[in-house]
Design a protein around this motif. Structure first.
Motif, PDB file in Angstrom:
ATOM      1  N   ALA A   1      -6.998   1.644  -6.060  1.00 41.54           N
ATOM      2  CA  ALA A   1      -6.924   2.806  -5.166  1.00 41.54           C
ATOM      3  C   ALA A   1      -8.196   2.846  -4.342  1.00 41.54           C
ATOM      4  O   ALA A   1      -9.281   2.531  -4.833  1.00 41.54           O
ATOM      5  CB  ALA A   1      -6.768   4.093  -5.966  1.00 41.54           C
ATOM      6  N   GLN A   2      -8.048   3.254  -3.072  1.00 39.98           N
ATOM      7  CA  GLN A   2      -9.201   3.369  -2.201  1.00 39.98           C
ATOM      8  C   GLN A   2      -9.027   4.600  -1.320  1.00 39.98           C
ATOM      9  O   GLN A   2      -7.923   5.090  -1.126  1.00 39.98           O
ATOM     10  CB  GLN A   2      -9.371   2.116  -1.348  1.00 39.98           C
ATOM     11  CG  GLN A   2      -8.198   1.838  -0.406  1.00 39.98           C
ATOM     12  CD  GLN A   2      -8.352   0.536   0.352  1.00 39.98           C
ATOM     13  OE1 GLN A   2      -9.359  -0.153   0.231  1.00 39.98           O
ATOM     14  NE2 GLN A   2      -7.346   0.189   1.145  1.00 39.98           N
TER      15      GLN A   2
ATOM     16  N   THR B   1       0.844  -1.188   0.000  1.00 40.99           N
ATOM     17  CA  THR B   1       0.000   0.000   0.000  1.00 40.99           C
ATOM     18  C   THR B   1       0.885   1.246   0.000  1.00 40.99           C
ATOM     19  O   THR B   1       2.001   1.226   0.522  1.00 40.99           O
ATOM     20  CB  THR B   1      -0.935   0.050   1.223  1.00 40.99           C
ATOM     21  OG1 THR B   1      -0.145   0.088   2.417  1.00 40.99           O
ATOM     22  CG2 THR B   1      -1.861  -1.153   1.251  1.00 40.99           C
TER      23      THR B   1
ATOM     24  N   ASP C   1     -13.526   2.554  -3.771  1.00 37.42           N
ATOM     25  CA  ASP C   1     -12.521   1.517  -4.035  1.00 37.42           C
ATOM     26  C   ASP C   1     -12.605   1.194  -5.515  1.00 37.42           C
ATOM     27  O   ASP C   1     -13.627   0.715  -6.007  1.00 37.42           O
ATOM     28  CB  ASP C   1     -12.798   0.275  -3.196  1.00 37.42           C
ATOM     29  CG  ASP C   1     -11.666  -0.761  -3.275  1.00 37.42           C
ATOM     30  OD1 ASP C   1     -10.909  -0.742  -4.258  1.00 37.42           O
ATOM     31  OD2 ASP C   1     -11.567  -1.592  -2.361  1.00 37.42           O
TER      32      ASP C   1
ATOM     33  N   VAL D   1      -6.375   9.135  -0.209  1.00 37.36           N
ATOM     34  CA  VAL D   1      -6.072   8.210  -1.305  1.00 37.36           C
ATOM     35  C   VAL D   1      -5.017   7.215  -0.849  1.00 37.36           C
ATOM     36  O   VAL D   1      -3.936   7.598  -0.388  1.00 37.36           O
ATOM     37  CB  VAL D   1      -5.557   8.955  -2.558  1.00 37.36           C
ATOM     38  CG1 VAL D   1      -5.276   7.941  -3.676  1.00 37.36           C
ATOM     39  CG2 VAL D   1      -6.564   9.988  -3.011  1.00 37.36           C
ATOM     40  N   GLN D   2      -5.334   5.955  -0.991  1.00 33.93           N
ATOM     41  CA  GLN D   2      -4.353   4.900  -0.743  1.00 33.93           C
ATOM     42  C   GLN D   2      -4.296   3.990  -1.965  1.00 33.93           C
ATOM     43  O   GLN D   2      -5.305   3.457  -2.409  1.00 33.93           O
ATOM     44  CB  GLN D   2      -4.711   4.069   0.494  1.00 33.93           C
ATOM     45  CG  GLN D   2      -3.657   3.016   0.814  1.00 33.93           C
ATOM     46  CD  GLN D   2      -4.036   2.128   1.982  1.00 33.93           C
ATOM     47  OE1 GLN D   2      -4.894   1.261   1.855  1.00 33.93           O
ATOM     48  NE2 GLN D   2      -3.397   2.368   3.130  1.00 33.93           N
ATOM     49  N   LEU D   3      -3.103   3.822  -2.520  1.00 30.79           N
ATOM     50  CA  LEU D   3      -2.893   2.899  -3.626  1.00 30.79           C
ATOM     51  C   LEU D   3      -2.531   1.534  -3.051  1.00 30.79           C
ATOM     52  O   LEU D   3      -1.833   1.439  -2.037  1.00 30.79           O
ATOM     53  CB  LEU D   3      -1.772   3.403  -4.530  1.00 30.79           C
ATOM     54  CG  LEU D   3      -1.902   4.830  -5.065  1.00 30.79           C
ATOM     55  CD1 LEU D   3      -0.690   5.183  -5.923  1.00 30.79           C
ATOM     56  CD2 LEU D   3      -3.194   5.000  -5.856  1.00 30.79           C
ATOM     57  N   TYR D   4      -2.994   0.472  -3.693  1.00 28.73           N
ATOM     58  CA  TYR D   4      -2.697  -0.868  -3.189  1.00 28.73           C
ATOM     59  C   TYR D   4      -2.435  -1.827  -4.350  1.00 28.73           C
ATOM     60  O   TYR D   4      -2.853  -1.591  -5.491  1.00 28.73           O
ATOM     61  CB  TYR D   4      -3.835  -1.392  -2.308  1.00 28.73           C
ATOM     62  CG  TYR D   4      -5.168  -1.551  -3.013  1.00 28.73           C
ATOM     63  CD1 TYR D   4      -5.475  -2.713  -3.734  1.00 28.73           C
ATOM     64  CD2 TYR D   4      -6.134  -0.549  -2.949  1.00 28.73           C
ATOM     65  CE1 TYR D   4      -6.697  -2.858  -4.362  1.00 28.73           C
ATOM     66  CE2 TYR D   4      -7.358  -0.688  -3.576  1.00 28.73           C
ATOM     67  CZ  TYR D   4      -7.641  -1.842  -4.285  1.00 28.73           C
ATOM     68  OH  TYR D   4      -8.841  -1.987  -4.910  1.00 28.73           O
TER      69      TYR D   4
END
Length: 959
Positions: free
Chosen positions: A423-424, A342, A435, A349-352
């Motif tokens: 991304a969430q 992550t 999400d 914004v969190q990219l995973y």
């Protein structure tokens, strides 16, 4: 469970708090340890010991549970949910995720497995929820659909293979029984299984496990390593697992090393060298052709081949020990890799990204039942000019012929991966979470199968045994004439000779799936008297494909006695889902969901709309009454739609020729074997015009939690499934053909035209009125079957402290199949699969229970799994009214484990599976010809196993 945001409106529910406490205890590394000792919040806080204090409710975190898209406090919702923590998988003795799932109480159905040793999917593992087909269960990894296995279950059904999940990296498994298509789409008829992998680890960990079976074979070695780190906004964890398992051979178990010695008749040796008369239908006595034949082959099958007599058939040469030369357990070598990453790109914004890769190599031996030659494949019968009789000959290849069965094992190699990027976060300062992700799965399979080449094997025996073709038989029946050299027939062959007409085929298959999925969620859309209402909306789009390309030699007749399936196709799809969860008032919550799925297949649209309505009523804080009603569907599988012209070998009743001889109706059992059990080559293919399978389902139940760490639930579930895909009935086609040819049905009617076109015969009409033998039968797939199922599922959990002696916890689950009626074709009566053993040998009841003790550095678990009664062999073939038919006693196996924290960071464990070495319940109704007198789809003969495990966590300090 995974938290997704702080709870905005915390309702004080003793039931929710107690269940969350139970869940936390079951997921924590110390399953039954005091939750406070492990740093987890409990349902109450107290002052120092000895001071009375009223319970103080803790603020609970909203969680996402399988069965809802909306974060919530309540662990128990309108549908029952069975959760197994990763630690519970270990302490209960499960070696794999597949084993854990198959021992679930809701896995009541029989499935093919490693013991089949001749199935289409030898290296894969699956299960049957509530006795429904494997493809009726939706499998998820971290909430995302798993890709399909490339090969077909039983040669016809697409399914999911759960053998490639790294055991040490599983956080928990969630099993959600019941119809769930309104949230998860196609396949979610029997239920949903969500395998949640770990997202964070507390430092590096190295794990090693070594296991042995008491009776030999199956030695396993497993190593795994996991680690993770965080650098600023970036977080990464990952792990690898490697495992190597030796095969288990039939000769390593008493029950499978030889022909049955405890059956309905005497043990009968296999017919390794056999001649059959076409005139009498019995064996041609070996003395008639070569008095010393059996003595010349006496050293085969480790010196166990000899002269045998089978009354009333006659004499032959054979061994009692041929069944032992096949594998009961596969030899496997597999490796898995998993990473989760992550990156916090901004405040909202969190990219995973997630990657799961699986490599699996499986080796197995099918044994002598699949390694033989017979003259009938080319000549049916031949005329022996010396014996003046029509003859068939059969020759089984011994371990000495082949150079050891371990040298000719089949092998399948699978390479599969599942990649997710997304991304969430939250839309600004609003209450809307989003999400957006893309998932690609890819599974490639190479099946290397041991084969006998058709022309070389026939040429070898023609040259060495049959001799030159002497022309048509003198009686004009269409057979060839030979003067065989029987001395050559009853002579061992060299390994070089055997390998001159054998080798390997290579069949390639692949599945792939692309999915773009976007979800918007608002857990506090508006406020109702009972709390905040939540909503979730999902849009999905993607495509998927399947390609099965068998070795060309399997399709054009160049492989002796074997054929294959083939096919390829792809389709695109899109779907939309909407869920609303509304706490109407404090006691009542309503959850409603609806979904629309559309598939574009071969230029046509196949679509389905599904819905679900769930109610949760809490009259008091410790009691939940729940119910759910809705619909589900299963889209036609890619194999059902696009399977190419594929072959198989089988037998059926040739009704017309039996009728021509006067055997019809109640006399059909007296029809000669040639027509009563006519061998034929079958062909089948897919049907792009198939419609979705549809189901109506409902459930209701109760959850009661009278004590802080106690919960009891009982649920009743119902399904009505319609339009199941079934191959056309060969029996019905042959019956239609008889009626048409006899003039009892209009020969120009559609059913007659279909039957006459799909059944091919050799040319000729005999004086007795019979016509040519069946050469091939074609059948296609149609939406015709229906089933109705009722089931009861119960769950019990309780934990309590025992002072300075530690802590105890107990769990138990129970499933009772109350009804399972099945209608294979329209117009057929409904068959009772639970009470008519000729239709099913599924378990009616399944139950398991565990007791766990923990104190300081020590913990121990005792796990019991009870399989209910099943019909015996005679009952499954003839019904309960048949003499000797009956049921087998329940089968109970116990696993035990003990763990000790030897030094800081080092955990040592000893596990003993099947503590009392329980074999399948004795079934004396099997005949003496059986080489495995037990139902291998329900039971195994592996016996007691021991496992030593060591886990070292780097940098861990003494607590």
């Amino acid at each position: 469970m995974t938290g997704v945001g702080a709870l905005r409106h915390c309702r004080r529910s003793a039931l929710a708090i107690a269940l969350l406490g139970l869940c936390a205890a079951s997921v924590s590394p110390d399953v039954s340890a005091d939750p406070q000792a492990s740093g987890r919040s409990t349902e109450t806080e107290t002052k120092k010991a000895g001071v009375d204090q009223k319970p103080v409710a803790k603020k609970l975190e909203a969680v996402t549970v399988t069965g809802s898209l909306i974060p919530q406090v309540e662990i128990e919702t309108a549908a029952p949910l069975i959760t197994l923590s990763g630690n519970a998988l270990q302490t209960r003795g499960f070696a794999t995720v597949a084993e854990a799932l198959k021992q679930s109480s809701v896995a009541t159905g029989s499935v093919q497995g490693e013991q089949s040793s001749g199935s289409f999917t030898q290296g894969a593992q699956t299960l049957s929820l509530f006795g429904m087909p494997p493809g009726f269960t939706k499998y998820l990894i971290d909430g995302r659909p798993m890709g399909n296995f490339p090969a077909l279950y039983n040669g016809r059904d697409v399914f999911n293979n759960v053998s490639g999940i790294p055991m040490q990296l599983v956080d928990r498994i969630e099993i959600l029984p019941g119809a769930q298509s309104s949230l998860y789409g196609s396949d979610a008829i029997a239920g949903v299984i969500n395998i949640v992998l770990k997202k964070r680890v507390d430092g590096a960990a190295l794990d090693a496990r070594y296991g042995v079976y008491q009776e030999g074979g199956g030695t396993s070695r497993r190593f795994s390593f996991s680690d993770g780190f965080q650098r600023g906004r970036f977080n990464l964890m990952g792990g690898v697992q490697y495992e190597n398992v030796d095969p288990i051979w039939g000769y390593q178990r008493d029950l499978t090393r030889r022909r049955n010695t405890d059956g309905t008749g005497p043990s009968i040796a296999s017919a390794d060298y056999m001649l059959t008369s076409g005139t009498t239908g019995r064996y041609i006595n070996v003395e008639k052709v070569d008095a010393s034949a059996c003595s010349r082959v006496a050293e085969q099958f480790a010196g166990t081949t000899g002269y045998r007599v089978r009354v009333p058939n006659g004499s032959y040469c054979g061994s009692f020990y041929t069944p032992g030369y096949r594998t009961l357990g596969n030899a496997t070598e597999n490796a898995q890799m998993y990473t989760h990453a992550t990156y916090d790109a901004g405040e909202h914004v969190q990219l995973y990204g997630d990657l799961l890769y699986n490599y699996n190599e499986t080796r197995y031996a099918s044994g002598s039942n699949y390694t033989w030659w017979g003259s009938s494949s080319k000549y049916r019968y031949f005329y022996d000019t010396k014996l003046r009789d029509y003859v068939q000959m059969q020759r089984v290849f011994s371990p000495e012929d082949v150079g050891g069965y371990d040298s000719i094992m089949n092998k399948s190699t699978e390479n599969a991966y599942m990649l997710t990027l997304g991304a969430q976060g939250r839309l600004g300062s609003s209450a809307w979470d989003y999400d957006l992700g893309f998932t690609h799965s890819d599974d490639q399979l190479n099946q290397r199968g041991f084969s006998r080449w058709a022309d070389p094997i026939n040429d070898y025996f023609t040259k060495h045994v049959l001799g030159p073709d002497l022309g048509p038989d003198p009686r004009g029946r269409g057979y060839r004439s030979f003067a065989p050299d029987y001395a050559a027939f009853y002579t061992p062959m060299s390994v070089a000779d055997f390998r001159s007409f054998t080798g390997y085929t290579s069949s390639l298959s692949k599945t792939w799936d692309n999915l773009v999925r976007g979800q918007l969620t608002n857990a506090s859309l508006f406020t109702l008297p009972g709390g905040d209402a939540g909503i979730a909306a999902v849009l999905e789009a993607g495509n998927q494909g399947w390609n099965y390309t068998p070795d060309a030699r399997l399709m054009d007749g160049r492989v002796w006695g074997m054929t294959a399936v083939q096919g390829a196709g792809h389709r695109s799809r899109y779907a939309g889902t909407l869920e609303l969860r509304a706490p109407v008032w404090r006691q009542l919550t309503v959850d409603a969901s609806a979904r629309y799925d559309s598939y574009k297949v071969a230029g046509k649209q196949v679509d389905s709309a599904t819905w679900n309505l769930g109610l949760e009523y809490r009259p008091i804080e410790t009691l939940l009454l729940r119910g759910k009603v809705g619909t589900a569907f299963k889209a036609p599988s890619l194999s059902d739609q696009f399977q190419g012209l594929s072959g198989f070998y089988s037998s059926a009743t040739d009704y017309f020729n039996c009728a021509a001889l006067g055997y019809r109706g109640p006399k059909i059992d007296q029809c000669p074997t040639r027509y009563g059990n006519a061998q034929y080559f079958g062909q089948q293919s897919g049907n792009p015009a198939l419609k979705p399978i549809e189901a109506n389902a409902w459930s209701y139940g109760v959850v009661w939690s009278p004590l802080a760490r106690m919960a009891v639930s009982v649920d009743y579930l119902h399904w009505n499934v319609q339009g199941e895909v079934q191959n056309q009935s060969v029996d019905s086609l042959l019956n239609d053909e008889m009626l048409c040819r006899l003039g009892e049905r209009d020969i120009n009617s559609p059913s007659c035209r279909v039957a006459l076109a799909q059944i091919k015969r050799s040319v000729g009409v005999a004086n007795d009125g019979t016509i040519g033998d069946i050469t091939s039968i074609y059948r296609t797939k149609v939406n015709v079957s229906r089933r109705v199922i009722n089931a009861l599922v119960a769950d019990f959990r309780y934990g309590f402290g025992i002072g300075r002696y530690g802590d105890l916890s107990f769990t138990a689950t129970y499933t009772d199949m109350l009804k399972h009626d099945y209608q294979p074709y329209a117009g057929d009566p409904m068959a009772d699969r639970l009470r008519d053993p000729t239709w099913s040998t599924d378990f009616k009841t399944r139950a398991n229970a565990s007791a766990n003790w923990h104190r300081g550095d020590w913990s121990a678990t005792l796990y019991a799994n009870r399989y209910g009664k099943t019909p015996n062999y005679l009952a499954s073939n003839n019904g309960y009214a048949y003499a000797g038919a009956g049921t087998l006693a329940p089968w109970i196996r116990y696993n035990a484990s003990v763990s000790y924290q030897a030094v800081p960071g080092l955990l040592l464990s000893l596990q003993v599976n099947n503590v009392f070495d329980a074999m399948p319940p004795r079934d004396r109704s099997y005949p003496g010809t059986s080489g495995a007198p037990y139902n291998s789809s329900n039971y195994d003969v592996y016996g007691r196993a021991y496992y030593l495990q060591a886990t070292y966590r780097f940098g861990e300090r003494k607590r």
